[in-house]
Design an enzyme around this catalytic site. Sequence first.
Site, PDB file in Angstrom:
ATOM      1  N   GLN A  26       0.359  69.099  48.968  1.00  0.00           N
ATOM      2  CA  GLN A  26       1.151  67.904  49.243  1.00  0.00           C
ATOM      3  C   GLN A  26       0.928  67.464  50.683  1.00  0.00           C
ATOM      4  O   GLN A  26       1.500  66.483  51.129  1.00  0.00           O
ATOM      5  CB  GLN A  26       2.637  68.209  49.033  1.00  0.00           C
ATOM      6  CG  GLN A  26       2.954  68.684  47.621  1.00  0.00           C
ATOM      7  CD  GLN A  26       4.342  69.325  47.535  1.00  0.00           C
ATOM      8  OE1 GLN A  26       5.328  68.658  47.333  1.00  0.00           O
ATOM      9  NE2 GLN A  26       4.392  70.632  47.713  1.00  0.00           N
ATOM     10  N   ASN A  27       0.114  68.220  51.422  1.00  0.00           N
ATOM     11  CA  ASN A  27      -0.111  67.914  52.834  1.00  0.00           C
ATOM     12  C   ASN A  27      -1.201  66.861  53.002  1.00  0.00           C
ATOM     13  O   ASN A  27      -2.117  66.766  52.193  1.00  0.00           O
ATOM     14  CB  ASN A  27      -0.486  69.184  53.597  1.00  0.00           C
ATOM     15  CG  ASN A  27       0.635  70.204  53.565  1.00  0.00           C
ATOM     16  OD1 ASN A  27       1.774  69.850  53.284  1.00  0.00           O
ATOM     17  ND2 ASN A  27       0.319  71.452  53.831  1.00  0.00           N
ATOM     18  N   HIS A  55      -0.813  63.644  48.058  1.00  0.00           N
ATOM     19  CA  HIS A  55      -0.314  62.558  48.908  1.00  0.00           C
ATOM     20  C   HIS A  55      -1.386  61.966  49.816  1.00  0.00           C
ATOM     21  O   HIS A  55      -1.084  61.297  50.798  1.00  0.00           O
ATOM     22  CB  HIS A  55       0.885  63.052  49.739  1.00  0.00           C
ATOM     23  CG  HIS A  55       2.061  63.446  48.898  1.00  0.00           C
ATOM     24  ND1 HIS A  55       2.956  64.431  49.251  1.00  0.00           N
ATOM     25  CD2 HIS A  55       2.480  62.992  47.687  1.00  0.00           C
ATOM     26  CE1 HIS A  55       3.868  64.561  48.293  1.00  0.00           C
ATOM     27  NE2 HIS A  55       3.598  63.702  47.338  1.00  0.00           N
ATOM     28  N   CYS A  95     -11.897  45.602  51.571  1.00  0.00           N
ATOM     29  CA  CYS A  95     -12.912  46.446  50.953  1.00  0.00           C
ATOM     30  C   CYS A  95     -14.236  45.704  50.830  1.00  0.00           C
ATOM     31  O   CYS A  95     -14.288  44.608  50.278  1.00  0.00           O
ATOM     32  CB  CYS A  95     -12.418  46.873  49.575  1.00  0.00           C
ATOM     33  SG  CYS A  95     -13.601  47.816  48.628  1.00  0.00           S
ATOM     34  N   GLY A 139       4.522  77.693  51.060  1.00  0.00           N
ATOM     35  CA  GLY A 139       4.968  76.715  52.048  1.00  0.00           C
ATOM     36  C   GLY A 139       5.591  75.473  51.449  1.00  0.00           C
ATOM     37  O   GLY A 139       5.527  74.402  52.040  1.00  0.00           O
ATOM     38  N   THR A 140       6.179  75.626  50.283  1.00  0.00           N
ATOM     39  CA  THR A 140       6.851  74.471  49.677  1.00  0.00           C
ATOM     40  C   THR A 140       7.973  74.936  48.757  1.00  0.00           C
ATOM     41  O   THR A 140       7.839  75.956  48.082  1.00  0.00           O
ATOM     42  CB  THR A 140       5.868  73.580  48.880  1.00  0.00           C
ATOM     43  OG1 THR A 140       6.610  72.530  48.245  1.00  0.00           O
ATOM     44  CG2 THR A 140       5.106  74.354  47.824  1.00  0.00           C
ATOM     45  N   SER A 141       9.063  74.198  48.778  1.00  0.00           N
ATOM     46  CA  SER A 141      10.151  74.517  47.863  1.00  0.00           C
ATOM     47  C   SER A 141       9.918  73.799  46.535  1.00  0.00           C
ATOM     48  O   SER A 141      10.686  73.943  45.595  1.00  0.00           O
ATOM     49  CB  SER A 141      11.490  74.092  48.461  1.00  0.00           C
ATOM     50  OG  SER A 141      11.415  72.738  48.855  1.00  0.00           O
ATOM     51  N   ILE A 193       8.846  81.166  53.649  1.00  0.00           N
ATOM     52  CA  ILE A 193       9.522  81.863  54.746  1.00  0.00           C
ATOM     53  C   ILE A 193      10.966  82.211  54.392  1.00  0.00           C
ATOM     54  O   ILE A 193      11.519  83.186  54.871  1.00  0.00           O
ATOM     55  CB  ILE A 193       9.421  81.027  56.046  1.00  0.00           C
ATOM     56  CG1 ILE A 193       9.825  81.845  57.257  1.00  0.00           C
ATOM     57  CG2 ILE A 193      10.206  79.736  55.963  1.00  0.00           C
ATOM     58  CD1 ILE A 193       9.386  81.257  58.582  1.00  0.00           C
TER      59      ILE A 193
HETATM   60 ZN    ZN Z   1     -12.131  48.066  46.725  1.00  0.00          ZN
END
Ligand code: ZN
Length: 257
Positions: A111-112, A129, A158, A198-200, A225
């Site tokens: 998710q980082n 993400h 683009c 490292g995630t709940s 942790i």
């Molecule tokens: Zn594009």
Amino acid sequence: MTTDEGKLKEIKKAAEIIVDSSYLACLTGAGISVESGIRPFRGPGGLWTEKGEPSMDGYQRFLDDPEAYWERRIRRESEFASTILNSKPNPGHFALAELEKIGILKSLITQNIDNLHYESGSENVLEIHGNMLYLRCIECGEKWNMKEFNIEDIPPRCPECNGIIKSDTVMFGEPIPREVLRRCFEEAEKSDCMIVAGTSATVAPASSLPFIVKRNDGYLVEANIRPSEISDLCDVNIEAPSGKSLPLLVKEIKALL
Ligand code: ZN
């Protein structure tokens, strides 16, 4: 039994489960990057805990006025962004990269947005993400390394489809790119074991991935942790900073191979 002995017992138990499994995935979140100096958003010491959550309609506001978004972005890089740009992977990231290299870890879902899994050498990474170092076209999904994209007009467009370009980081209210999401669910369905580090795992859609593994009678190893919302669901709980627990876990796994 001392706390350390207790932790080592849990780590050995986790190593046995992992070596017996046939398809291991790992889900990571902000906690794994804390030891790289990046503050988490939620929980004690979190950026949002202190400053309040950002508005939930960030993506809509971007769509309403992409020019204003780009002007803000160019005017000042946030403190959070510069911390990420200067951060380095920690032993937790390197441990997962090694686990992939020795053929045990098949898929790493994060998710980082900090790029630290790639920087530590992991290759099979799914970034739910997005990645802060990349730009993405909101129409065709094409991505560019931020450093290699020359911004001439605001908002940039683009070269392929003329769609508006934004940071690859998924904003509040922005749909997660469909292909990434599809692959995350596919990997969870394939996994008979998942490390949750490292995630709940409380934020959708990542939150449903451990449940998928459990529903398919797989095992869950938690490396957080402190106890979290997901602790009761997990078969093993290694309560320690992931920068400490994951290297020990990899050492135990290698000893069993
Ligand atoms: Zn594009």
